[in-house]
Design an enzyme around this catalytic site. Structure first.
Site, PDB file in Angstrom:
ATOM      1  N   GLU A 129      13.644  10.479  12.365  1.00  0.00           N
ATOM      2  CA  GLU A 129      14.713   9.489  12.606  1.00  0.00           C
ATOM      3  C   GLU A 129      16.098  10.149  12.499  1.00  0.00           C
ATOM      4  OE1 GLU A 129      12.784   6.989   9.742  1.00  0.00           O
ATOM      5  OE2 GLU A 129      12.668   5.328  11.158  1.00  0.00           O
ATOM      6  N   GLU A 149       4.115   7.270   8.810  1.00  0.00           N
ATOM      7  CA  GLU A 149       4.300   6.156   7.880  1.00  0.00           C
ATOM      8  C   GLU A 149       3.085   5.242   7.765  1.00  0.00           C
ATOM      9  OE1 GLU A 149       6.630   7.288   9.891  1.00  0.00           O
ATOM     10  OE2 GLU A 149       8.626   7.106   9.011  1.00  0.00           O
TER      11      GLU A 149
HETATM   12  N1  COA Z   1       8.110  13.383   0.033  1.00  0.00           N
HETATM   13  C1  COA Z   1       8.015  14.091  -1.099  1.00  0.00           C
HETATM   14  N2  COA Z   1       7.396  15.288  -1.187  1.00  0.00           N
HETATM   15  C2  COA Z   1       6.874  15.781  -0.060  1.00  0.00           C
HETATM   16  C3  COA Z   1       6.961  15.106   1.167  1.00  0.00           C
HETATM   17  C4  COA Z   1       7.614  13.850   1.188  1.00  0.00           C
HETATM   18  N3  COA Z   1       7.771  13.147   2.317  1.00  0.00           N
HETATM   19  N4  COA Z   1       6.344  15.847   2.116  1.00  0.00           N
HETATM   20  C5  COA Z   1       5.904  16.944   1.496  1.00  0.00           C
HETATM   21  N5  COA Z   1       6.221  16.908   0.190  1.00  0.00           N
HETATM   22  C6  COA Z   1       5.920  17.912  -0.816  1.00  0.00           C
HETATM   23  C7  COA Z   1       4.438  17.859  -1.198  1.00  0.00           C
HETATM   24  O1  COA Z   1       4.222  16.885  -2.186  1.00  0.00           O
HETATM   25  C8  COA Z   1       4.197  19.263  -1.707  1.00  0.00           C
HETATM   26  O2  COA Z   1       4.703  19.377  -3.020  1.00  0.00           O
HETATM   27  P1  COA Z   1       3.850  20.199  -4.135  1.00  0.00           P
HETATM   28  O3  COA Z   1       3.681  21.586  -3.548  1.00  0.00           O
HETATM   29  O4  COA Z   1       4.734  20.184  -5.326  1.00  0.00           O
HETATM   30  O5  COA Z   1       2.562  19.487  -4.295  1.00  0.00           O
HETATM   31  C9  COA Z   1       5.127  20.101  -0.806  1.00  0.00           C
HETATM   32  O6  COA Z   1       6.069  19.210  -0.260  1.00  0.00           O
HETATM   33  C10 COA Z   1       4.384  20.780   0.309  1.00  0.00           C
HETATM   34  O7  COA Z   1       3.610  19.801   0.967  1.00  0.00           O
HETATM   35  P2  COA Z   1       2.048  19.961   1.239  1.00  0.00           P
HETATM   36  O8  COA Z   1       1.485  18.598   1.485  1.00  0.00           O
HETATM   37  O9  COA Z   1       1.401  20.767   0.184  1.00  0.00           O
HETATM   38  O10 COA Z   1       2.103  20.817   2.584  1.00  0.00           O
HETATM   39  P3  COA Z   1       1.127  20.762   3.819  1.00  0.00           P
HETATM   40  O11 COA Z   1       1.599  21.814   4.755  1.00  0.00           O
HETATM   41  O12 COA Z   1      -0.278  20.765   3.427  1.00  0.00           O
HETATM   42  O13 COA Z   1       1.429  19.349   4.509  1.00  0.00           O
HETATM   43  C11 COA Z   1       2.825  17.597   5.377  1.00  0.00           C
HETATM   44  C12 COA Z   1       2.708  19.081   5.001  1.00  0.00           C
HETATM   45  C13 COA Z   1       4.257  17.367   5.817  1.00  0.00           C
HETATM   46  C14 COA Z   1       1.868  17.297   6.533  1.00  0.00           C
HETATM   47  C15 COA Z   1       2.445  16.712   4.167  1.00  0.00           C
HETATM   48  O14 COA Z   1       3.169  17.180   3.042  1.00  0.00           O
HETATM   49  C16 COA Z   1       2.757  15.266   4.375  1.00  0.00           C
HETATM   50  O15 COA Z   1       2.006  14.568   5.017  1.00  0.00           O
HETATM   51  N6  COA Z   1       3.903  14.809   3.807  1.00  0.00           N
HETATM   52  C17 COA Z   1       4.301  13.435   3.859  1.00  0.00           C
HETATM   53  C18 COA Z   1       4.898  13.132   5.186  1.00  0.00           C
HETATM   54  C19 COA Z   1       5.223  11.670   5.314  1.00  0.00           C
HETATM   55  O16 COA Z   1       4.417  10.806   5.104  1.00  0.00           O
HETATM   56  N7  COA Z   1       6.471  11.400   5.708  1.00  0.00           N
HETATM   57  C20 COA Z   1       6.923  10.098   5.957  1.00  0.00           C
HETATM   58  C21 COA Z   1       7.378   9.474   4.737  1.00  0.00           C
HETATM   59  S1  COA Z   1       7.977   7.848   5.110  1.00  0.00           S
END
Ligand code: COA
Length: 275
Positions: A129, A149
């Site tokens: 966004e 989301e």
């Molecule tokens: N909010 C807070 N922390 C987040 C985050 C978010 N939106 N996205 C990633 N992080 C953090 C993870 O908790 C992780 O922290 P940690 O290492 O202390 O556990 C770190 O960033 C790395 O993320 P990780 O999930 O281990 O990496 P990945 O490469 O396996 O996956 C994503 C990356 C982006 C696919 C996954 O982190 C994810 O799905 N994040 C949420 C995305 C989301 O839902 N966004 C919309 C929110 S409305």
């Protein structure tokens, strides 16, 4: 004012010879997830560079110094505590929480100078966004886009349902939002969402080149283009065309108009001053 003191979630750098500034989100441990504070700081950083006449273009990006994975932003910070002033059970307070966030996105969108979203890595949810309120999208091939989301039981409420539909069409947006998949930069490019798709190893150089080009371009004309496209397309055609009338008048007063035309007639490259 010390920038380091003022900003905790973002960093501003100026590239003098390019007449541009870079606003980086510096939350690498959370893949540059966005808290309200982050959005507020982005808006404040833009305000800082808006009043700086030497800045004529701005890049928004995730920090280059990533610690886990490259990311523009992985969206809303899901680990953040909500605003403690607001009662989570009060409907008007819930609505107010969104009002606050929309205001930040609206402020960023209304920034008068060209905004480049330089996307290298994840651009998800609220991060996508944020891309939507920029003017030019440069993406590395390894980038991933999406609205995850729905997988968390929420929806893209920071303008996503309204702004993305105006970019790529209903069925594509529905696909993105109903299923929460990630999409490659190539796919988003095919859907017309990306201005420039760049190989990973060429990304930094390319972003600099484009920001440099805009930073040395005719600033007033770019301002008029930005506003005509951003607001003119939200109104009926005859009203939108009025934006062009007024924009034309406004741009006529700029020195760069004279320079652009004179340079053409003198068969040389124009040297725009941004005035
Ligand atoms: N909010 C807070 N922390 C987040 C985050 C978010 N939106 N996205 C990633 N992080 C953090 C993870 O908790 C992780 O922290 P940690 O290492 O202390 O556990 C770190 O960033 C790395 O993320 P990780 O999930 O281990 O990496 P990945 O490469 O396996 O996956 C994503 C990356 C982006 C696919 C996954 O982190 C994810 O799905 N994040 C949420 C995305 C989301 O839902 N966004 C919309 C929110 S409305």
């Amino acid at each position: 004012m010390s920038e380091e003191k003022k900003f905790q979630h973002v960093k501003i750098e100026k590239v003098e010879e390019g007449n541009y500034a870079v606003v980086s989100i510096i939350r690498p441990d959370k893949l540059n997830a966005l808290q309200n504070q982050t959005l507020k700081e982005i808006a404040e950083a833009l305000e800082t560079v808006e009043v700086d006449k030497s800045v004529r273009c701005v890049i928004i990006r995730g920090t280059r110094e990533f610690t886990k994975k490259p990311a523009f932003s992985a969206g809303a910070d899901l680990s953040a505590r909500g605003d403690t002033r607001l009662d989570p059970k009060n409907l008007r307070h819930r609505s107010h929480a969104m009002y606050i966030r929309h205001n930040y996105y609206n402020l960023i969108e209304a920034f008068p100078k060209p905004l480049i979203a330089a996307v290298d890595g994840y651009a998800l949810g609220g991060g996508l966004e944020l891309v939507l309120v920029c003017d030019i999208v440069i993406a590395s091939r390894r980038s991933e886009f999406g609205f995850p989301e729905i997988r968390r039981g929420i929806f893209p409420a920071n303008g996503g349902t309204q702004r993305m539909i105006r970019q790529i069409g209903k069925m594509r947006v529905n696909r993105m939002m109903y299923f929460g998949e990630h999409f490659t930069a190539e796919q988003m490019n095919d859907w017309g969402f990306i201005s420039f798709l760049v190989d990973d190893d060429k990304f930094e150089e390319f972003v600099h080149e484009k920001a440099f080009q805009i930073g040395n371009s005719a600033t007033n004309a770019l301002f008029v283009i930005k506003k005509c496209i951003q607001y003119g397309t939200q109104v009926p055609l005859n009203v939108g065309l009025q934006f062009e009338h007024w924009g034309y008048a406004l741009n006529t007063t700029s020195q760069d108009v004279r320079e652009g035309i004179t340079a053409f007639l003198e068969k040389r490259s124009p040297k725009f001053q941004g005035k």
